[in-house]
Design an enzyme around this catalytic site. Structure first.
Site, PDB file in Angstrom:
ATOM      1  N   ASP A  94       0.842  -1.184   0.000  1.00 23.93           N
ATOM      2  CA  ASP A  94       0.000   0.000   0.000  1.00 23.93           C
ATOM      3  C   ASP A  94       0.883   1.241   0.000  1.00 23.93           C
ATOM      4  OD1 ASP A  94      -2.907   0.957   0.416  1.00 23.93           O
ATOM      5  OD2 ASP A  94      -1.747   2.152   1.829  1.00 23.93           O
ATOM      6  N   ASN A 131      -2.173  12.701  -3.923  1.00 24.02           N
ATOM      7  CA  ASN A 131      -3.117  13.178  -4.944  1.00 24.02           C
ATOM      8  C   ASN A 131      -3.527  14.619  -4.670  1.00 24.02           C
ATOM      9  OD1 ASN A 131      -3.325  11.063  -6.741  1.00 24.02           O
ATOM     10  ND2 ASN A 131      -4.925  10.019  -5.582  1.00 24.02           N
ATOM     11  N   HIS A 160      -4.303  14.252  -9.678  1.00 25.56           N
ATOM     12  CA  HIS A 160      -4.601  12.846 -10.005  1.00 25.56           C
ATOM     13  C   HIS A 160      -3.762  12.327 -11.165  1.00 25.56           C
ATOM     14  CE1 HIS A 160      -7.919  12.140  -7.222  1.00 25.56           C
ATOM     15  NE2 HIS A 160      -8.289  13.409  -7.430  1.00 25.56           N
ATOM     16  N   ASP A 175      -1.739   8.951 -10.964  1.00 21.51           N
ATOM     17  CA  ASP A 175      -1.778   7.814 -11.886  1.00 21.51           C
ATOM     18  C   ASP A 175      -0.373   7.415 -12.319  1.00 21.51           C
ATOM     19  OD1 ASP A 175      -4.492   7.797 -11.702  1.00 21.51           O
ATOM     20  OD2 ASP A 175      -4.856   8.789 -13.633  1.00 21.51           O
ATOM     21  N   ARG A 215       8.274 -14.956 -11.985  1.00 24.81           N
ATOM     22  CA  ARG A 215       8.140 -16.373 -12.326  1.00 24.81           C
ATOM     23  C   ARG A 215       6.793 -16.633 -13.012  1.00 24.81           C
ATOM     24  NH1 ARG A 215       8.985 -19.315  -6.709  1.00 24.81           N
ATOM     25  NH2 ARG A 215       7.272 -17.862  -6.284  1.00 24.81           N
ATOM     26  N   GLU A 265      -4.729   2.348  -4.358  1.00 25.54           N
ATOM     27  CA  GLU A 265      -3.264   2.399  -4.363  1.00 25.54           C
ATOM     28  C   GLU A 265      -2.657   1.131  -3.770  1.00 25.54           C
ATOM     29  OE1 GLU A 265      -4.705   4.500  -0.589  1.00 25.54           O
ATOM     30  OE2 GLU A 265      -5.321   4.279  -2.661  1.00 25.54           O
TER      31      GLU A 265
END
Length: 618
Positions: free
Chosen positions: A479, A487, A492, A496, A512, A523
């Site tokens: 997180d 933001n 924004h 992004d 893998r 997020e």
């Protein structure tokens, strides 16, 4: 006198039989032509409706995953407009909220005024009945585009809890449908009509705005069409009282009926003129007692006319086949091509001379040959029409998708097939578009990582695999620290871009084949690591945390680092000792670890103290 009477009677009976035969021939030709025309138009309309429905499903799925209200106007427009080319009849996609207000229209970036559809059936049907599915409205004057007559094709939008969230609406202009019907030779009083299964008129040729939306459900012809999926019958039209020969088919996958109705008077108009002429000549022959030579001459003339009509019919068929973009083939019972139209050269990338006499299965991709062969066996067992999709192999190794329909050529005596006629078209572009839509449904649009749906499927799959193989399964929940403040500070768009950088860093950890890196929500990211113990998972998590910190992405609202950092919760499961344990326990343990990492100061890795369930990692 007796000889003359017998001769007159013979001439009269012969001419009467000829006229009846010609009358029956005219009827048979009209019946077959109407059936072929109706089949061709119905398949085209069915294909277009399926393409529109696929667009509606894709847009509805996209909104269910991401929520359009959280996307920028430019992004929404790009995501919807790339689907508009899927059907030539699809004019626009309109999204209505739960109150019926139009909140998005592909024909304009921002709606100039609020337009409400709450009183229209295209909205009310989904609001009042959750199980409607695909709904096709009666024609209505559009309030968005110059009052043009429009048909709405719609599907319901739902919130995650199943409550009504609005409608995604595809707008089809009636004039586009009617333009597709123009140019068809139907006689002076023939018609082509597209109606809903309940009898509401959607489009008609010749066009008549007064009939659009009219309910003919109680009329005899419509009730007859509701009894079966396809058929032909004679009936008197409720609109103008004209007796017509109806040929109809229900559309595949849509509650619609398409019919061609030819006026009986038009069908026999030419025959009546011929009958009047022949009858007059016969009367003269009877009165004048012409000789047998004149009788023979008339018979020969009749046969010559019949042969000329046959040659003209064959010429017309070849003219249509050789100028069509669809490939027409005549195949014998052993699978060899006896005839192919010129379109085959482009589809197969081979000269026509090479295709003639060649076995049709030789050009089918090996993986589809058994399927195609079994499809043709259904014709031998009695089916009258088959439709299938298959891949063909070109000489350079390229595979091309075709959609084909086939009908048997029956022997009049035995009723068994003597060969087959197929009509095929190249649908490679459509198949590629379907594949792209499928991939989009499983990918997060911003980060190109797997979405939550794919993660949940992988977690369930890997959990059962870990139980079978008695191997550990680890999960990292990542997180971004104080991302809301990021933001608020940088906007924004910068947010992004930051999430994309974090996604790239996470993807480097799960490289893998069995690893799954997904955007878990907002997020938050998740990395599923099969056959990875707690110690290795912790090392990978710490490496990811440190790598993100060294990216030095500015974040002044994230003290003390002043750069973008992440908190990571780690949990490891050993599913085999506890059969009743579910993957939810692993997610809960990783989420609890992430919470502790946040509470203890952020920018750190916290691992669950034990595996889930308790046990040693082998």
């Amino acid at each position: 006198m007796i000889t003359g009477a017998l001769l007159a009677a013979g001439v009269f009976l012969t001419v009467a039989a000829v006229l009846l035969d010609v009358r029956q021939d005219a009827w048979d030709r009209v019946r077959d032509a109407s059936a072929n025309l109706t089949l061709a138009v119905e398949r085209d309309l069915s294909s277009e409706i399926r393409a529109i429905d696929l667009t509606l499903r894709a847009v509805a799925g996209l909104m269910a995953r991401t929520g359009f209200e959280h996307s920028s106007a430019d992004l929404r427009e790009a995501l919807v407009l790339e689907r508009l080319s899927s059907s030539r009849y699809l004019d626009a996609v309109v999204i209505l909220d739960e109150h019926g207000d139009a909140m998005f229209d592909t024909r304009q970036h921002i709606l100039p005024t609020t337009v409400n559809f709450s009183e229209q059936d295209v909205f009310a049907a989904h609001r009042d009945r959750p199980d409607v599915g695909l709904f096709i409205s009666a024609p209505y004057p559009s309030r968005l585009v110059d009052r043009l007559w429009t048909i709405g094709v719609s599907r319901r939008l739902s919130y995650p809890n199943g409550n009504f969230a609005g409608v995604v609406l595809a707008a089809v202009q009636v004039q586009d449908l009617q333009a597709a019907f123009e140019g068809m030779r139907l006689g002076s009083r023939g018609t082509m009509t597209l109606i809903r299964e309940d009898g509401v008129v959607l489009a008609r040729n010749p066009a008549d705005a007064r009939l659009l939306g009219r309910d003919l459900g109680s009329a005899g012809p419509v009730r007859q069409m509701q009894l079966a999926r396809s058929g032909q019958f004679l009936a008197v039209a409720a609109i103008d009282g004209v007796e017509r020969f109806y040929t109809y088919r229900h559309l595949d996958g849509a509650p619609l009926i398409f019919n061609v109705a030819l006026a009986v008077s038009d069908i026999y108009d030419s025959w009546w003129r011929k009958a009047a002429l022949i009858s007059g000549l016969t009367g003269i022959l009877v009165i004048a007692m012409l000789t047998m030579v004149i009788r023979l001459h008339r018979e020969l003339a009749r046969r010559k006319d019949a042969e000329l009509a046959t040659r003209r019919s064959e010429t017309s068929f070849r003219l249509l086949a050789e100028n069509s973009s669809d490939m027409v083939s005549h195949i014998d019972l052993v699978g060899r091509r006896l005839y192919v139209s010129p379109a085959a050269a482009e589809i197969f990338a081979r000269p026509l001379e090479e295709l003639m006499g060649r076995a049709a299965l030789d050009d089918v991709a090996p993986e589809d040959r058994t399927f195609v062969q079994n499809s043709f066996r259904r014709l031998w067992r009695g089916e009258r029409t088959i439709t299938f999709e298959a891949r063909i192999l070109r000489p350079d190794g390229e595979q091309v998708w075709i959609e084909a329909s086939a009908r048997p050529l029956l022997n009049d005596a035995t009723g068994k097939p003597e060969g087959y006629v197929t009509v095929a078209r190249d649908v490679t572009d459509r198949k590629l578009a379907e594949a792209r839509l499928t991939a989009l449904a499983r990918t997060d649009a911003l980060t190109d990582l797997a979405n939550r749906r794919v993660f949940d499927e992988a977690l369930d799959r890997e959990w059962h695999r870990a139980r079978r193989n008695e191997a550990p399964l680890s999960l990292l929940l990542i997180d971004a620290d104080r991302f809301k403040l990021f933001n608020d500070s940088y906007g924004h768009l910068a947010g992004d871009a930051c999430l994309q950088r974090l996604a790239d860093a996470a993807a480097e950890i799960g490289r893998r084949p069995a690893d799954v890196v997904a955007r878990y929500g907002g997020e938050e990211f998740a990395i599923l690591l099969p056959k990875t113990g707690a110690a290795d998972a912790g090392l990978l998590a710490e490496g990811l945390r440190a790598h993100i910190e060294t990216l030095a992405l500015p974040h002044e609202a994230n003290p003390p680092a002043g750069v973008v950092t992440v908190s990571i919760g780690v949990a490891t499961a050993c599913p085999w000792p506890a059969p009743d344990c579910t993957p939810v326990a692993l997610v809960a343990a990783a989420d609890a670890s992430l919470y502790r990492a946040k509470q203890s100061g952020r920018n750190r890795v916290v691992a669950a103290p034990d595996t889930v369930p308790m046990g040693s990692v082998r």
